[in-house]
Design a protein around this motif. Structure first.
Motif, PDB file in Angstrom:
ATOM      1  N   MET A   1       0.821  -1.196   0.000  1.00 43.23           N
ATOM      2  CA  MET A   1       0.000   0.000   0.000  1.00 43.23           C
ATOM      3  C   MET A   1       0.864   1.259   0.000  1.00 43.23           C
ATOM      4  O   MET A   1       0.505   2.249  -0.635  1.00 43.23           O
ATOM      5  CB  MET A   1      -0.926   0.009   1.218  1.00 43.23           C
ATOM      6  N   ARG A   2       1.988   1.200   0.687  1.00 46.68           N
ATOM      7  CA  ARG A   2       2.870   2.367   0.705  1.00 46.68           C
ATOM      8  C   ARG A   2       3.432   2.640  -0.687  1.00 46.68           C
ATOM      9  O   ARG A   2       3.507   3.783  -1.134  1.00 46.68           O
ATOM     10  CB  ARG A   2       4.001   2.164   1.703  1.00 46.68           C
ATOM     11  N   ALA A   3       3.829   1.585  -1.375  1.00 43.56           N
ATOM     12  CA  ALA A   3       4.379   1.763  -2.725  1.00 43.56           C
ATOM     13  C   ALA A   3       3.331   2.339  -3.667  1.00 43.56           C
ATOM     14  O   ALA A   3       3.620   3.226  -4.465  1.00 43.56           O
ATOM     15  CB  ALA A   3       4.903   0.432  -3.256  1.00 43.56           C
ATOM     16  N   GLU A  12       3.129  -0.331 -10.231  1.00 51.03           N
ATOM     17  CA  GLU A  12       2.632  -1.166 -11.334  1.00 51.03           C
ATOM     18  C   GLU A  12       3.798  -1.865 -12.033  1.00 51.03           C
ATOM     19  O   GLU A  12       3.733  -3.062 -12.334  1.00 51.03           O
ATOM     20  CB  GLU A  12       1.854  -0.306 -12.324  1.00 51.03           C
ATOM     21  N   ASP A  13       4.882  -1.134 -12.278  1.00 53.17           N
ATOM     22  CA  ASP A  13       6.059  -1.719 -12.923  1.00 53.17           C
ATOM     23  C   ASP A  13       6.729  -2.762 -12.045  1.00 53.17           C
ATOM     24  O   ASP A  13       7.396  -3.667 -12.541  1.00 53.17           O
ATOM     25  CB  ASP A  13       7.071  -0.625 -13.279  1.00 53.17           C
ATOM     26  N   SER A  14       6.548  -2.635 -10.728  1.00 51.18           N
ATOM     27  CA  SER A  14       7.138  -3.603  -9.799  1.00 51.18           C
ATOM     28  C   SER A  14       6.327  -4.875  -9.689  1.00 51.18           C
ATOM     29  O   SER A  14       6.728  -5.803  -8.987  1.00 51.18           O
ATOM     30  CB  SER A  14       7.277  -2.977  -8.415  1.00 51.18           C
ATOM     31  N   ARG A  22      -5.639  -0.581  -4.221  1.00 47.79           N
ATOM     32  CA  ARG A  22      -6.433   0.619  -3.917  1.00 47.79           C
ATOM     33  C   ARG A  22      -7.810   0.240  -3.380  1.00 47.79           C
ATOM     34  O   ARG A  22      -8.313   0.866  -2.443  1.00 47.79           O
ATOM     35  CB  ARG A  22      -6.576   1.481  -5.166  1.00 47.79           C
ATOM     36  N   ILE A  23      -8.434  -0.783  -3.971  1.00 46.22           N
ATOM     37  CA  ILE A  23      -9.749  -1.221  -3.499  1.00 46.22           C
ATOM     38  C   ILE A  23      -9.653  -1.749  -2.077  1.00 46.22           C
ATOM     39  O   ILE A  23     -10.487  -1.425  -1.222  1.00 46.22           O
ATOM     40  CB  ILE A  23     -10.338  -2.277  -4.461  1.00 46.22           C
ATOM     41  N   ILE A  24      -8.626  -2.532  -1.788  1.00 42.66           N
ATOM     42  CA  ILE A  24      -8.440  -3.053  -0.431  1.00 42.66           C
ATOM     43  C   ILE A  24      -8.220  -1.912   0.556  1.00 42.66           C
ATOM     44  O   ILE A  24      -8.771  -1.906   1.667  1.00 42.66           O
ATOM     45  CB  ILE A  24      -7.260  -4.059  -0.398  1.00 42.66           C
ATOM     46  N   ALA A  25      -7.435  -0.913   0.170  1.00 45.11           N
ATOM     47  CA  ALA A  25      -7.186   0.235   1.044  1.00 45.11           C
ATOM     48  C   ALA A  25      -8.468   1.007   1.330  1.00 45.11           C
ATOM     49  O   ALA A  25      -8.714   1.422   2.468  1.00 45.11           O
ATOM     50  CB  ALA A  25      -6.137   1.149   0.426  1.00 45.11           C
ATOM     51  N   ILE A  26      -9.288   1.185   0.321  1.00 48.33           N
ATOM     52  CA  ILE A  26     -10.552   1.907   0.507  1.00 48.33           C
ATOM     53  C   ILE A  26     -11.481   1.125   1.430  1.00 48.33           C
ATOM     54  O   ILE A  26     -12.111   1.695   2.322  1.00 48.33           O
ATOM     55  CB  ILE A  26     -11.214   2.187  -0.854  1.00 48.33           C
ATOM     56  N   ILE A  27     -11.545  -0.180   1.239  1.00 48.84           N
ATOM     57  CA  ILE A  27     -12.407  -1.009   2.092  1.00 48.84           C
ATOM     58  C   ILE A  27     -11.923  -0.963   3.533  1.00 48.84           C
ATOM     59  O   ILE A  27     -12.722  -0.775   4.461  1.00 48.84           O
ATOM     60  CB  ILE A  27     -12.466  -2.459   1.561  1.00 48.84           C
TER      61      ILE A  27
END
Length: 151
Positions: A1-3, A12-14, A22-27
């Protein structure tokens, strides 16, 4: 999440699934906010579910501004100091209203007035300081231009 929060393209490249993260963070943040709201409502002594979301913003802003934060600068010390001072005001105002006026409800009105007053006063003081700083900067620019024109 930090990245993902720092740079979505690099994440994304990693190989990190950015949208899923992002969805998990929002939830997670929504669920934690819900728990916080329930705890807040229980501590207030009522479950005003229809308008309680309006109250939380007021108390959060009042606490951080009472703690000494400004519009442009705040730190964690301001938060904890503001929480302590605001809760102290909640604890002291009903007995103070009872002792001063013979009615604890007057203390509740006084507390509400002081909360809004703290927000208004801190914003007015910030605006006055910003105007004073702008006037000082403007006058120093004028002095510099006058000195440059005379030389």
């Amino acid at each position: 999440m930090r990245a993902v929060g720092q740079d979505m393209a690099v994440a994304e490249d990693s190989g990190i699934k950015v949208e899923r993260t992002r969805i998990i963070a929002i939830i997670l943040s929504t669920v934690l906010a819900c728990y916080g709201q329930i705890i807040f409502l229980q501590n207030m002594g009522n479950m005003a579910t229809y308008n309680a979301h309006d109250q939380t913003g007021f108390f959060a802003v009042a606490a951080i501004l009472v703690g000494g934060a400004s519009v442009k600068r705040a730190n964690i010390r301001n938060v904890f100091l503001g929480i302590l001072l605001l809760h102290l005001m909640y604890y002291v105002s009903p007995p103070a209203g009872k002792n001063l006026f013979g009615d604890a409800q007057v203390g509740e009105y006084f507390r509400s007035f002081m909360g809004y007053g703290a927000i208004a006063l801190s914003l007015v003081l910030y605006a006055m300081k910003a105007r004073r700083d702008a006037d000082t900067a403007r006058s120093s620019l004028r002095r510099g231009a006058e000195a440059g024109g005379k030389a």
